[in-house]
Enzyme design. Structure first.
Site, PDB file in Angstrom:
ATOM      1  N   ASP A   1       8.879   3.213  -6.991  1.00 14.41           N
ATOM      2  CA  ASP A   1       9.311   2.947  -5.605  1.00 14.41           C
ATOM      3  C   ASP A   1       9.174   4.231  -4.796  1.00 14.41           C
ATOM      4  O   ASP A   1       9.652   5.302  -5.205  1.00 14.41           O
ATOM      5  CB  ASP A   1      10.775   2.479  -5.628  1.00 14.41           C
ATOM      6  CG  ASP A   1      11.227   1.971  -4.270  1.00 14.41           C
ATOM      7  OD1 ASP A   1      11.317   0.737  -4.113  1.00 14.41           O
ATOM      8  OD2 ASP A   1      11.468   2.805  -3.372  1.00 14.41           O
TER       9      ASP A   1
ATOM     10  N   ASP B   1       1.559   1.900   6.294  1.00 16.98           N
ATOM     11  CA  ASP B   1       0.549   1.130   5.531  1.00 16.98           C
ATOM     12  C   ASP B   1      -0.430   2.055   4.816  1.00 16.98           C
ATOM     13  O   ASP B   1      -0.811   1.811   3.665  1.00 16.98           O
ATOM     14  CB  ASP B   1      -0.223   0.209   6.480  1.00 16.98           C
ATOM     15  CG  ASP B   1       0.599  -1.007   6.880  1.00 16.98           C
ATOM     16  OD1 ASP B   1       1.672  -1.224   6.279  1.00 16.98           O
ATOM     17  OD2 ASP B   1       0.158  -1.762   7.789  1.00 16.98           O
TER      18      ASP B   1
ATOM     19  N   GLU C   1       7.722  -1.412  -0.695  1.00 19.17           N
ATOM     20  CA  GLU C   1       7.090  -0.178  -1.170  1.00 19.17           C
ATOM     21  C   GLU C   1       7.294   0.001  -2.650  1.00 19.17           C
ATOM     22  O   GLU C   1       7.266   1.103  -3.192  1.00 19.17           O
ATOM     23  CB  GLU C   1       7.632   1.014  -0.368  1.00 19.17           C
ATOM     24  CG  GLU C   1       8.954   1.618  -0.810  1.00 19.17           C
ATOM     25  CD  GLU C   1      10.181   0.732  -0.623  1.00 19.17           C
ATOM     26  OE1 GLU C   1      10.017  -0.487  -0.441  1.00 19.17           O
ATOM     27  OE2 GLU C   1      11.302   1.256  -0.701  1.00 19.17           O
TER      28      GLU C   1
HETATM   29  N1  GTP Z   1       4.460  -0.063   6.752  1.00 23.07           N
HETATM   30  C1  GTP Z   1       4.998  -0.931   5.923  1.00 23.07           C
HETATM   31  N2  GTP Z   1       6.295  -0.956   5.667  1.00 23.07           N
HETATM   32  C2  GTP Z   1       6.821  -1.823   4.786  1.00 23.07           C
HETATM   33  C3  GTP Z   1       6.000  -2.799   4.174  1.00 23.07           C
HETATM   34  N3  GTP Z   1       6.814  -3.544   3.354  1.00 23.07           N
HETATM   35  C4  GTP Z   1       8.065  -3.062   3.499  1.00 23.07           C
HETATM   36  N4  GTP Z   1       8.104  -2.008   4.337  1.00 23.07           N
HETATM   37  C5  GTP Z   1       9.175  -1.182   4.773  1.00 23.07           C
HETATM   38  O1  GTP Z   1       9.619  -0.420   3.679  1.00 23.07           O
HETATM   39  C6  GTP Z   1      10.902  -0.009   3.985  1.00 23.07           C
HETATM   40  C7  GTP Z   1      11.779   0.016   2.738  1.00 23.07           C
HETATM   41  O2  GTP Z   1      12.946   0.646   3.058  1.00 23.07           O
HETATM   42  P1  GTP Z   1      14.104   0.818   2.020  1.00 23.07           P
HETATM   43  O3  GTP Z   1      14.247  -0.383   1.172  1.00 23.07           O
HETATM   44  O4  GTP Z   1      15.318   1.244   2.778  1.00 23.07           O
HETATM   45  O5  GTP Z   1      13.617   1.968   1.096  1.00 23.07           O
HETATM   46  P2  GTP Z   1      13.386   3.504   1.336  1.00 23.07           P
HETATM   47  O6  GTP Z   1      13.464   3.865   2.785  1.00 23.07           O
HETATM   48  O7  GTP Z   1      12.119   3.917   0.668  1.00 23.07           O
HETATM   49  O8  GTP Z   1      14.593   4.145   0.634  1.00 23.07           O
HETATM   50  P3  GTP Z   1      14.657   4.387  -0.917  1.00 23.07           P
HETATM   51  O9  GTP Z   1      13.854   3.426  -1.610  1.00 23.07           O
HETATM   52  O10 GTP Z   1      16.099   4.236  -1.232  1.00 23.07           O
HETATM   53  O11 GTP Z   1      14.127   5.758  -1.084  1.00 23.07           O
HETATM   54  C8  GTP Z   1      11.449  -0.945   5.076  1.00 23.07           C
HETATM   55  O12 GTP Z   1      11.601  -0.205   6.271  1.00 23.07           O
HETATM   56  C9  GTP Z   1      10.375  -1.971   5.208  1.00 23.07           C
HETATM   57  O13 GTP Z   1      10.241  -2.427   6.534  1.00 23.07           O
HETATM   58  C10 GTP Z   1       4.638  -2.777   4.468  1.00 23.07           C
HETATM   59  O14 GTP Z   1       3.850  -3.595   3.967  1.00 23.07           O
HETATM   60  N5  GTP Z   1       4.164  -1.851   5.337  1.00 23.07           N
END
Ligand code: GTP
Length: 415
Positions: A291, A308, A335
């Site tokens: 992750d 992305d 992610e």
């Molecule tokens: N650009 C982009 N963002 C994505 C996609 N799928 C999910 N996200 C974003 O990924 C982010 C995940 O955030 P969190 O679950 O808080 O995770 P994080 O900020 O990495 O925090 P930790 O995992 O705790 O380090 C969210 O803001 C989603 O909107 C995608 O396909 N493209």
């Protein structure tokens, strides 16, 4: 059902023959009528002429008989004239004696056909008597009827002859070849295309529409035959193209569009069989959750486009440095990625994870002019005994949770 099926069949040559017969009958009636009328006028004129001729021829005898005052001679001449079939009545009036000589039927209430004065033989201008001749209309009509009958019979015979000849020619030139063509067309089948269409008709110097139809059939037969011959190759070619397309569709349906990794659907299809294989052969299987750390902050600070690009780059680094043919990677969501490592113990998975963590963090990710330092957290679990897939996933996920809790950018392994 087409209109041709619902109507009764009638040969085109029969139709033509019928039309020609009706037309010929019409023409015959028109021409025959005209001819009869001309004949009528002609006979009428010649009939009147013959009456005048009769009067002229009898004039000398009557003149002599009246001059000599010979009533017997006048009577003989009048009786002779009255006995002629074309004459209805003859009457001579002697002006000197006032005597009247008559022969034939009495038709005096109609005007005479010919009336002439009988002049004396010495050429004096004082008439000796008056000759009147009434033509017999029945004789004229029966003569006319005979003549009309002759004309009509002649025309009817001529028309009949023409119709018989036309029917024979049409039957030979049209009905026979057309019915042969129709018979041939009705018997055409895809598996019997080699039989040629051969018409039984004499050789001719010039070709006609029937020859064109025969040529058309031959051409069609050849084309259909070669088309059928090519069909197998065509089907094989299309099938191959279709298979390629189906493979592509299948690949697309199992691939994550953004990163090119397997998607959740592919994961759900493939992972159970990996587990089953591992359990059946007693071989190790490890799962590694990956992750990206603080990914939300990347999105928030630089936008989703940059996010992305980071996702794609991390996926690429993971895919590039996994053991090809054996390990595979799926995008688990957002992610988060899941590395599936068959034939791999947790310790071996740990080594791989360390290597991958280095590749993720080494070298910044360049996105839209921004250089970003990216790190990821890893959670590892190895399949135990007859453990379920759900339990294995949960243990690997809890290790990832642990890595996040321990400050991120690190690897945790279930013992
Ligand atoms: N650009 C982009 N963002 C994505 C996609 N799928 C999910 N996200 C974003 O990924 C982010 C995940 O955030 P969190 O679950 O808080 O995770 P994080 O900020 O990495 O925090 P930790 O995992 O705790 O380090 C969210 O803001 C989603 O909107 C995608 O396909 N493209």
């Amino acid at each position: 059902m087409s209109s041709a099926d619902t109507t009764r069949f009638r040969s085109i040559s029969t139709l033509l023959i019928q039309r020609i017969v009706w037309l010929s009958l019409g023409c015959m009636l028109a021409l025959g009528g005209l001819h009869a009328w001309i004949e009528f006028r002609h006979e009428q004129a010649s009939f009147e002429r013959s009456m005048r001729l009769l009067a002229d021829n009898s004039m000398r005898n009557l003149s002599m008989a009246l001059w000599d005052i010979d009533p017997r001679a006048v009577r003989e001449q009048v009786d002779w004239m009255g006995a002629l079939p074309e004459v209805a009545q003859v009457q001579v009036q002697a002006l000197a004696t006032g005597e009247t000589f008559s022969s034939g039927r009495n038709v005096r209430d109609v005007p005479a056909t010919v009336t002439v004065q009988i002049m004396p033989p010495d050429g004096q201008a004082i008439a000796l008597g008056v000759l009147e001749i009434w033509a017999d209309p029945q004789y004229f009509l029966s003569t006319m009827a005979q003549s009309t009958l002759r004309v009509t019979f002649g025309y009817a015979l001529f028309t009949l002859l023409i119709c018989v000849m036309v029917a024979w020619v049409l039957g030979r030139e049209l009905r026979q070849p057309l019915s042969q063509i129709a018979h041939f067309a009705a018997g055409l089948k895809p598996n019997a295309l080699s039989k040629p269409l051969q018409l039984q008709r004499p050789q001719r110097a010039q070709s006609d529409e029937i020859d064109l139809v025969v040529q058309g059939f031959l051409q069609l037969q050849g084309d259909v035959r070669s088309h059928i011959d090519n069909l197998d190759g065509l089907v094989a070619d299309r099938t191959q193209k279709l298979e390629v397309l189906v493979d592509e569709v299948k690949r697309l349906s199992l691939t994550d569009a953004l990163t090119g990794c397997f998607n959740r659907r592919a994961l759900d299809e493939r992972l159970p069989s990996e587990l089953e294989r591992s359990l059946r052969y007693g071989r190790p299987l490890s799962l590694v959750f990956v992750d990206i750390d603080h990914f939300k902050a990347i999105n928030d600070q630089h936008g989703h486009g940059v996010g992305d690009i980071v996702l794609r780059e991390v996926a690429l680094r993971l895919q590039t440095h996994l053991r090809s043919q054996v390990d595979w990677v799926a995008r688990y969501g957002g992610e988060e990625f899941l590395l599936v490592m068959p034939e791999t113990t947790a310790r071996e998975a740990l080594e791989s994870a360390q290597r991958l963590a280095d590749f993720v963090r080494t070298g910044p990710v360049l996105a839209q002019g921004v250089a970003l330092q990216v790190t990821a957290s890893f959670g590892i679990a190895q399949l135990r005994g007859r453990e379920t897939l759900c339990s294995l996933l949960e243990r690997a996920d809890s290790m990832l949770y642990q890595a996040k809790a321990d400050g991120r950018n690190c690897i945790r392994m279930a013992l």
